[in-house]
Design a protein around this motif. Structure first.
Motif, PDB file in Angstrom:
ATOM      1  N   ASP A   1       6.242   0.907   9.326  1.00  0.00           N
ATOM      2  CA  ASP A   1       6.519   2.197   9.436  1.00  0.00           C
ATOM      3  C   ASP A   1       7.118   2.857   8.303  1.00  0.00           C
ATOM      4  O   ASP A   1       8.065   2.697   7.754  1.00  0.00           O
ATOM      5  CB  ASP A   1       7.783   2.378  10.513  1.00  0.00           C
ATOM      6  N   TYR A   2       5.868   3.791   7.504  1.00  0.00           N
ATOM      7  CA  TYR A   2       6.269   4.340   6.179  1.00  0.00           C
ATOM      8  C   TYR A   2       6.718   3.161   5.327  1.00  0.00           C
ATOM      9  O   TYR A   2       7.308   3.463   4.207  1.00  0.00           O
ATOM     10  CB  TYR A   2       7.461   5.420   6.390  1.00  0.00           C
ATOM     11  N   GLY A   3       6.093   2.008   5.306  1.00  0.00           N
ATOM     12  CA  GLY A   3       6.536   0.907   4.454  1.00  0.00           C
ATOM     13  C   GLY A   3       7.575   0.042   4.824  1.00  0.00           C
ATOM     14  O   GLY A   3       7.912  -1.022   4.197  1.00  0.00           O
ATOM     15  N   THR A   4       8.508   0.369   5.875  1.00  0.00           N
ATOM     16  CA  THR A   4       9.499  -0.256   6.404  1.00  0.00           C
ATOM     17  C   THR A   4       9.051  -1.075   7.562  1.00  0.00           C
ATOM     18  O   THR A   4       8.624  -0.893   8.407  1.00  0.00           O
ATOM     19  CB  THR A   4      10.575   0.519   6.578  1.00  0.00           C
ATOM     20  N   ILE A   5       9.662  -2.499   7.702  1.00  0.00           N
ATOM     21  CA  ILE A   5       9.443  -3.362   8.665  1.00  0.00           C
ATOM     22  C   ILE A   5      10.164  -3.233   9.809  1.00  0.00           C
ATOM     23  O   ILE A   5      11.503  -3.162   9.504  1.00  0.00           O
ATOM     24  CB  ILE A   5       9.037  -4.974   8.372  1.00  0.00           C
ATOM     25  N   ARG A   6       9.558  -2.922  11.102  1.00  0.00           N
ATOM     26  CA  ARG A   6      10.574  -2.705  12.206  1.00  0.00           C
ATOM     27  C   ARG A   6       9.878  -3.255  13.174  1.00  0.00           C
ATOM     28  O   ARG A   6       8.948  -3.667  13.455  1.00  0.00           O
ATOM     29  CB  ARG A   6      10.495  -1.333  12.629  1.00  0.00           C
ATOM     30  N   SER A   7      10.785  -3.944  14.269  1.00  0.00           N
ATOM     31  CA  SER A   7      10.474  -4.525  15.321  1.00  0.00           C
ATOM     32  C   SER A   7      10.227  -3.517  16.735  1.00  0.00           C
ATOM     33  O   SER A   7      10.673  -2.432  16.795  1.00  0.00           O
ATOM     34  CB  SER A   7      11.619  -5.752  15.812  1.00  0.00           C
ATOM     35  N   ASP A   8       9.566  -4.253  17.680  1.00  0.00           N
ATOM     36  CA  ASP A   8       9.459  -3.318  18.989  1.00  0.00           C
ATOM     37  C   ASP A   8      10.697  -2.785  19.625  1.00  0.00           C
ATOM     38  O   ASP A   8      10.870  -1.795  19.919  1.00  0.00           O
ATOM     39  CB  ASP A   8       8.554  -3.854  19.893  1.00  0.00           C
TER      40      ASP A   8
ATOM     41  N   VAL B   1      -4.258   6.408   6.276  1.00  0.00           N
ATOM     42  CA  VAL B   1      -4.713   5.885   4.854  1.00  0.00           C
ATOM     43  C   VAL B   1      -4.587   4.425   4.797  1.00  0.00           C
ATOM     44  O   VAL B   1      -5.392   3.703   4.174  1.00  0.00           O
ATOM     45  CB  VAL B   1      -3.883   6.832   3.821  1.00  0.00           C
ATOM     46  N   VAL B   2      -3.291   3.992   5.278  1.00  0.00           N
ATOM     47  CA  VAL B   2      -3.096   2.539   4.939  1.00  0.00           C
ATOM     48  C   VAL B   2      -3.895   1.813   5.796  1.00  0.00           C
ATOM     49  O   VAL B   2      -4.429   0.676   5.231  1.00  0.00           O
ATOM     50  CB  VAL B   2      -1.565   2.270   5.348  1.00  0.00           C
ATOM     51  N   LYS B   3      -4.383   2.304   7.045  1.00  0.00           N
ATOM     52  CA  LYS B   3      -5.286   1.495   7.779  1.00  0.00           C
ATOM     53  C   LYS B   3      -6.685   1.518   7.175  1.00  0.00           C
ATOM     54  O   LYS B   3      -7.294   0.377   7.230  1.00  0.00           O
ATOM     55  CB  LYS B   3      -5.387   2.167   9.167  1.00  0.00           C
ATOM     56  N   GLY B   4      -7.053   2.465   6.594  1.00  0.00           N
ATOM     57  CA  GLY B   4      -8.245   2.497   6.037  1.00  0.00           C
ATOM     58  C   GLY B   4      -8.592   1.670   4.578  1.00  0.00           C
ATOM     59  O   GLY B   4      -9.322   1.109   4.571  1.00  0.00           O
ATOM     60  N   VAL B   5      -7.492   1.508   3.936  1.00  0.00           N
ATOM     61  CA  VAL B   5      -7.145   0.467   2.871  1.00  0.00           C
ATOM     62  C   VAL B   5      -7.239  -1.080   3.483  1.00  0.00           C
ATOM     63  O   VAL B   5      -7.991  -1.706   2.987  1.00  0.00           O
ATOM     64  CB  VAL B   5      -6.326   0.867   1.809  1.00  0.00           C
ATOM     65  N   GLY B   6      -6.444  -0.924   4.361  1.00  0.00           N
ATOM     66  CA  GLY B   6      -6.357  -2.315   4.984  1.00  0.00           C
ATOM     67  C   GLY B   6      -7.731  -2.906   5.780  1.00  0.00           C
ATOM     68  O   GLY B   6      -8.040  -3.867   5.580  1.00  0.00           O
TER      69      GLY B   6
ATOM     70  N   ILE C   1       0.972  -1.330  -0.255  1.00  0.00           N
ATOM     71  CA  ILE C   1       0.010   0.000  -0.229  1.00  0.00           C
ATOM     72  C   ILE C   1       1.054   1.242   0.004  1.00  0.00           C
ATOM     73  O   ILE C   1       0.634   2.177  -0.969  1.00  0.00           O
ATOM     74  CB  ILE C   1      -0.860   0.016   1.185  1.00  0.00           C
ATOM     75  N   TYR C   2       1.948   1.497   0.922  1.00  0.00           N
ATOM     76  CA  TYR C   2       2.795   2.296   0.895  1.00  0.00           C
ATOM     77  C   TYR C   2       3.806   2.423  -0.430  1.00  0.00           C
ATOM     78  O   TYR C   2       3.791   3.840  -0.873  1.00  0.00           O
ATOM     79  CB  TYR C   2       3.842   2.222   1.974  1.00  0.00           C
ATOM     80  N   GLU C   3       3.789   1.675  -1.256  1.00  0.00           N
ATOM     81  CA  GLU C   3       4.521   1.680  -2.599  1.00  0.00           C
ATOM     82  C   GLU C   3       3.648   2.244  -3.380  1.00  0.00           C
ATOM     83  O   GLU C   3       3.962   3.034  -4.256  1.00  0.00           O
ATOM     84  CB  GLU C   3       4.806   0.187  -3.106  1.00  0.00           C
ATOM     85  N   GLU C   4       2.135   1.790  -3.002  1.00  0.00           N
ATOM     86  CA  GLU C   4       1.233   2.305  -4.517  1.00  0.00           C
ATOM     87  C   GLU C   4       1.010   3.934  -4.033  1.00  0.00           C
ATOM     88  O   GLU C   4       0.933   4.736  -4.852  1.00  0.00           O
ATOM     89  CB  GLU C   4      -0.009   1.619  -4.142  1.00  0.00           C
ATOM     90  N   LEU C   5       1.225   4.357  -2.753  1.00  0.00           N
ATOM     91  CA  LEU C   5       0.884   5.635  -2.568  1.00  0.00           C
ATOM     92  C   LEU C   5       2.023   6.661  -2.977  1.00  0.00           C
ATOM     93  O   LEU C   5       1.908   7.505  -3.746  1.00  0.00           O
ATOM     94  CB  LEU C   5       1.069   5.904  -0.906  1.00  0.00           C
ATOM     95  N   GLU C   6       3.257   5.918  -2.997  1.00  0.00           N
ATOM     96  CA  GLU C   6       4.717   6.722  -3.713  1.00  0.00           C
ATOM     97  C   GLU C   6       4.297   6.503  -5.162  1.00  0.00           C
ATOM     98  O   GLU C   6       4.699   7.580  -5.521  1.00  0.00           O
ATOM     99  CB  GLU C   6       5.875   5.910  -3.188  1.00  0.00           C
ATOM    100  N   LYS C   7       3.730   5.674  -5.656  1.00  0.00           N
ATOM    101  CA  LYS C   7       3.775   5.664  -7.302  1.00  0.00           C
ATOM    102  C   LYS C   7       2.653   6.809  -7.560  1.00  0.00           C
ATOM    103  O   LYS C   7       2.675   7.121  -8.630  1.00  0.00           O
ATOM    104  CB  LYS C   7       3.211   4.144  -7.634  1.00  0.00           C
TER     105      LYS C   7
END
Length: 171
Positions: free
Chosen positions: A72-79, A37-42, A1-7
């Motif tokens: 986080d902004y399309g990047t996977i992060r751990s706690d 936005v991403v939560k809404g699409v999700g 979804i983040y990639e699509e936003l950037e596109k």
């Protein structure tokens, strides 16, 4: 979804603008507006995403099959990334009492939307409107420390110093 936003030409950046509509019109989304936005699409795709707050930051958490992970902004992060970045300790407040790094319920998510609107109203000088929004945030998510803090600022600006102190202490 983040990639699509950037596109689509939407920039994912830090900015000090809390209103989702202004962010969308300017094609510049920050951490919370991009998460909204991403939560809404999700939600429309039935994806198990929850909003998560860190100090002055928001991101999403996947809660479906497998191990939960943060987006986080399309990047996977751990706690542990956030614990280290914000110098938080899992067993100490505000993490242990659910202020930060907790997957928010839908009410908690909605509370963040009202919190952002309250910040915008305060910036326009509408202290009563801001306080009403912070009251809504606190009703929806009683662990939302920023809502108590921001309501305290509004109360202080209105001259209600005792009310401001009480909110600061709660925050």
């Amino acid at each position: 979804i983040y990639e699509e936003l950037e596109k689509m030409g939407i920039e994912l950046i830090y900015q000090n603008d809390t209103l989702l509509t202004q962010n969308l019109l300017g094609k510049r989304l920050d951490c919370d507006s991009s998460s909204f936005v991403v939560k809404g699409v999700g939600h429309e795709l039935d994806l198990p995403l929850a909003l998560v707050l860190a100090p002055e930051h928001a991101f999403l958490r996947w809660g479906g099959e497998g191990e939960p992970f943060n987006i986080d902004y399309g990047t996977i992060r751990s706690d542990p990334f956030y614990l280290n970045k914000y110098r938080l300790e899992r067993e100490k407040p505000p993490v242990s009492n659910g202020v930060y790094l907790k997957s928010l319920s839908d009410n908690g998510f909605l509370g963040q939307v009202f919190s952002n609107r309250g910040v915008a109203k305060k910036a326009k000088g509408d202290l009563d409107g801001a306080m009403a929004d912070y009251d809504t945030v606190i009703r929806l998510n009683p662990q939302h420390a920023d809502a108590f803090y921001n309501r305290g600022i509004a109360k202080e600006d209105k001259g209600d110093l005792d009310g401001a102190i009480a909110d600061y202490n709660t925050a």
